[in-house]
Motif scaffolding. Sequence first.
Motif, short mmCIF file in Angstrom:
data_model
loop_
_atom_site.label_atom_id
_atom_site.label_comp_id
_atom_site.label_asym_id
_atom_site.label_seq_id
_atom_site.Cartn_x
_atom_site.Cartn_y
_atom_site.Cartn_z
N ARG A 179 0.84 -1.20 0.00
CA ARG A 179 0.00 0.00 0.00
C ARG A 179 0.88 1.25 0.00
NH1 ARG A 179 -5.36 -1.04 3.66
NH2 ARG A 179 -5.72 -3.20 3.04
N LEU A 180 0.36 2.32 -0.58
CA LEU A 180 1.08 3.59 -0.63
C LEU A 180 1.26 4.11 0.80
CD1 LEU A 180 2.19 5.82 -2.58
CD2 LEU A 180 -0.03 6.93 -2.31
N PRO A 181 2.50 4.34 1.22
CA PRO A 181 2.72 4.83 2.60
C PRO A 181 2.36 6.31 2.74
CG PRO A 181 4.80 4.69 1.42
CD PRO A 181 3.76 4.14 0.49
N VAL A 182 2.03 6.70 3.95
CA VAL A 182 1.73 8.11 4.24
C VAL A 182 2.99 8.74 4.83
CG1 VAL A 182 0.23 9.71 5.48
CG2 VAL A 182 -0.65 7.48 4.76
N ARG B 99 2.85 3.59 -9.39
CA ARG B 99 2.24 2.28 -9.64
C ARG B 99 3.06 1.12 -9.07
NH1 ARG B 99 1.54 2.09 -15.77
NH2 ARG B 99 0.76 -0.02 -15.35
N LEU B 100 4.12 1.43 -8.32
CA LEU B 100 4.77 0.39 -7.53
C LEU B 100 3.89 -0.02 -6.35
CD1 LEU B 100 8.43 1.75 -7.46
CD2 LEU B 100 7.58 -0.17 -8.80
N PHE B 101 2.84 0.79 -6.11
CA PHE B 101 1.91 0.54 -5.02
C PHE B 101 0.53 0.23 -5.58
CE2 PHE B 101 5.16 3.51 -3.63
CZ PHE B 101 5.65 2.88 -2.50
N ARG B 102 -0.27 -0.44 -4.80
CA ARG B 102 -1.59 -0.84 -5.24
C ARG B 102 -2.46 0.37 -5.52
NH1 ARG B 102 -5.33 -5.48 -2.33
NH2 ARG B 102 -6.90 -5.60 -3.96
N GLU B 103 -3.07 0.39 -6.71
CA GLU B 103 -3.95 1.46 -7.18
C GLU B 103 -3.26 2.81 -7.21
OE1 GLU B 103 -7.75 1.45 -5.22
OE2 GLU B 103 -7.95 -0.72 -5.39
N GLY B 104 -1.93 2.80 -7.38
CA GLY B 104 -1.20 4.05 -7.47
C GLY B 104 -1.44 4.75 -8.80
N TRP C 57 -4.91 2.52 6.31
CA TRP C 57 -5.07 1.16 6.83
C TRP C 57 -6.32 0.50 6.27
CZ3 TRP C 57 -4.26 3.28 12.43
CH2 TRP C 57 -2.90 3.57 12.60
N TRP C 58 -7.32 1.31 5.99
CA TRP C 58 -8.63 0.78 5.59
C TRP C 58 -8.77 0.66 4.08
CZ3 TRP C 58 -12.49 -1.87 7.46
CH2 TRP C 58 -13.72 -1.85 6.82
N ALA C 59 -8.34 1.67 3.34
CA ALA C 59 -8.51 1.72 1.88
C ALA C 59 -7.28 1.13 1.18
CB ALA C 59 -8.75 3.15 1.41
N SER C 60 -7.49 0.72 -0.08
CA SER C 60 -6.38 0.17 -0.86
C SER C 60 -5.31 1.22 -1.14
CB SER C 60 -6.90 -0.41 -2.18
OG SER C 60 -7.83 -1.42 -1.96
N ASN C 61 -5.75 2.47 -1.31
CA ASN C 61 -4.84 3.56 -1.60
C ASN C 61 -5.44 4.83 -1.01
OD1 ASN C 61 -3.64 5.88 -3.21
ND2 ASN C 61 -2.45 4.19 -4.06
N TYR C 62 -4.68 5.54 -0.21
CA TYR C 62 -5.26 6.69 0.50
C TYR C 62 -5.43 7.93 -0.38
CZ TYR C 62 -0.89 9.38 1.12
OH TYR C 62 0.25 10.14 0.93
N VAL C 63 -4.89 7.87 -1.61
CA VAL C 63 -4.93 9.04 -2.49
C VAL C 63 -5.91 8.87 -3.65
CG1 VAL C 63 -3.59 10.49 -4.09
CG2 VAL C 63 -2.53 9.65 -1.98
N SER C 64 -5.89 7.73 -4.33
CA SER C 64 -6.45 7.60 -5.68
C SER C 64 -7.92 7.95 -5.80
CB SER C 64 -6.21 6.18 -6.21
OG SER C 64 -4.83 5.95 -6.35
N ASP C 65 -8.77 7.52 -4.86
CA ASP C 65 -10.20 7.81 -5.01
C ASP C 65 -10.48 9.29 -4.87
OD1 ASP C 65 -9.48 7.68 -2.33
OD2 ASP C 65 -11.46 7.00 -1.68
N TRP C 66 -9.81 9.96 -3.92
CA TRP C 66 -9.99 11.41 -3.79
C TRP C 66 -9.39 12.15 -4.97
CZ3 TRP C 66 -8.51 12.11 2.12
CH2 TRP C 66 -9.58 11.68 2.89
#
Length: 771
Positions: free
Chosen positions: A174-177, A595-600, A227-236
């Motif tokens: 997952r994409l780290p924060v 894209r090295l991260f899920r849904e990046g 922790w909850w979503a696949s990627n904390y950025v992409s949907d927003w």
Amino acid sequence: MAEAHQAVAFQFTVTPDGIDLQLCHEALRQIYLSGLHSWKKRFIRFKNGVMTGVYPGSPGGFMVVVVSYMSYNKYQQLDPSLGLIAKLGQHMPISRYISTDNQKIVGGVLVGTGLWVTIIMIMRNVLKSLLSWHGWMRARHGSVSWSTRIWMLLVKVFSGRKPMLYSFQNSLPRLPVPSVKDTCRRYLESVRPLMEDEKYERMKGLAEDFEKNLGPRLQWYLKLKSWWASNYVSDWWEEYIYLRGRGPIMVNSNYYAMDFLYVFPTSIQAARAGNAIHAIMLYRRKLDRAQIKPLMLLHTIPMCSAQYECMFNSSRVPGVETDTLQHMNESKHIAVYHKGRYFKVWMFYDGRLLLPREIEQQMERILADQSEPLPGEEKLAALTAGERTPWANARETYFVRGKNKQSLDVIEKAAFCVTLDDTEQRFEEANPVKSLDSYAKSLLHGKCHDRWFDKSFNLIVFKNGTMGLNAEHSWADAPIIGHLWEHVLSMDPVRLGYTEEGHCCGEPHPNLPGPQKLQWDIPAECQDAIERSLTVARTLADDVDSHIFPFNDFGKGLIKKCRTSPDAFIQIALQLAHYRDKGKFCLTYEASMTRLFREGRTETVRSCTMETCAFVRAMIREGTREECLKLLKQAADKHQNMYRLAMTGEGIDRHLFCLYVVSKYLGEDSAFLKEVLSEPWRLSTSQTPLQQLELFDLVKHPEYVSSGGGFGPVADDGYGVSYIIVGENLINFHISSKHSSPETDSHRFGGNIRQAMLDMLDLFQLDKKTN
């Protein structure tokens, strides 16, 4: 008409003797074949879903584990169920239904299956841990350390064999924060060369206040989401940057991809469309079957494939406040626009995909159709080119029922859209500048009413056989459509080919039903709305100052001899060119993938650094060669490090964007975040990467590669620059700006880029003729 005949499966008449049914066997046959095709597709999707779900496991691996486990227990005379059957027997009368020997077999299979699943989960988690390490990116170009080699070997071991497109999705980290402290520090570092001391000290104070007070609270919510979503950025990012935008997407968001620059496979418009459409449909079939190889860096490190899902059968649907993405699981037709008319063209007949010559036959029928557009039909697509809210209102008022809804559904649910353009575009050696500029503007916006800008992508085929793409941006980023385009260009002239006369290979079909012309009933009020959107779109399009130029003085071959990253070299050249063009530095955006991260999706590399500015100033004041060369290498190293940080989830802009979104949800105002996100990107840049080098022979035929693509300017007084590195000796630049700005001139900037590239190469004192 043939299509009308095929559309009716049976006819009936009422007679004194009763009802006489006259079945059309051909139509029933087509229905049967269509159903068979659908069920095959469902089965393939189900099978691929299973294979992806258990990857890196496989049915063969399952059999090996279970049989080995059973054999071992039989040899050791152990209970293969490890007491499982005995425990179940205490609660259920198993012995009544299954003999003792069968109980052992069933128990062994159950435990063996559990062992197989456990092995899969261990492999996935080990692979995810391995892929979370990014030390391999810190190695100097061309050198690989022993630790990296061992790591790559382990990645290959745990990656399994023959991965499909989505096989690695569950194994990607997952994409780290990033921490708020690191983000604020890097932000201040990025704006230091752009701010006077007083303004910088003020911004530094705002950043420190944010870091101590509001920042940690917003960060807590982001951590929770990560922790909850696949990627904390992409949907927003998709929602707020793309779908909630109310301005025109034409020029501002959509982008284009060009054809070959120096190769013209055929001058027959219908034939070029035939091969291209067939190649695109073949790609879609491979995509549906997940047979496309996942893109892997260094042939080892997998990248996320999530963005491929909406490439076909997708459309952006306007809303009053926000748009939505509509995606169909399957679509068997395309929508074609020609001289103001829309046509529905089926892509399947006799249970198979149409061949190139058969698609050419359909295009020929459309080109030969002399019917006039219905009232309002010709400029209908201008609604997709103008402001989003008027389009949403018009759609809700005039396109929710009757023939208008049916026809709109054909377009929005089509696999993709095709425009048979009635203009000619091509690179002309006698007039290279004007011909390429016209070509780019046509792909970017056309006449503002002859591309359906909401569609995931439009294939545009010009009257002289040249072609290109216009793509909508919200569903995916440019490398995804670039992957498709590389496939099409590699298939078209070489694998599919043309006859000596320029037609597609093969023969026309004698019984192929023709295209169906769409029917519309567009009232005068809607036509007025169309004209208003067209006015807005034309104003925007006419303001675009586009310039494309092939830089062939040297390419990445010579840049590598300078022991410098080609991308860093070009980015620094853009900074030097911009300073010469405007006499100042500006906030610079370079797109980098995550894209090295899920849904990046993407991250920003802020290319205007302190090191780059120091080099530019030394060049401007004509410092010594040794001084300039030293500063250039420092700037290149800094750029490479920033690019690594962006790719590995340690960029700053997506983090700041998400912190701002959280602040809005909480109703908190942050002066720091507000100022950060209001800063204009006056230089927006992007490299178009070549991803499938195995499809092209760049040594013998460097001309058989797309000449890249481009996009519109991001700021009213800024430049948009896209570039593609073609082979070893060619770099194509695509520059855009606005005529209305007195500060910009795309052609002037192009000249400055060329001179900056040459001046930087001169520092290395290489023989330019040596490649």
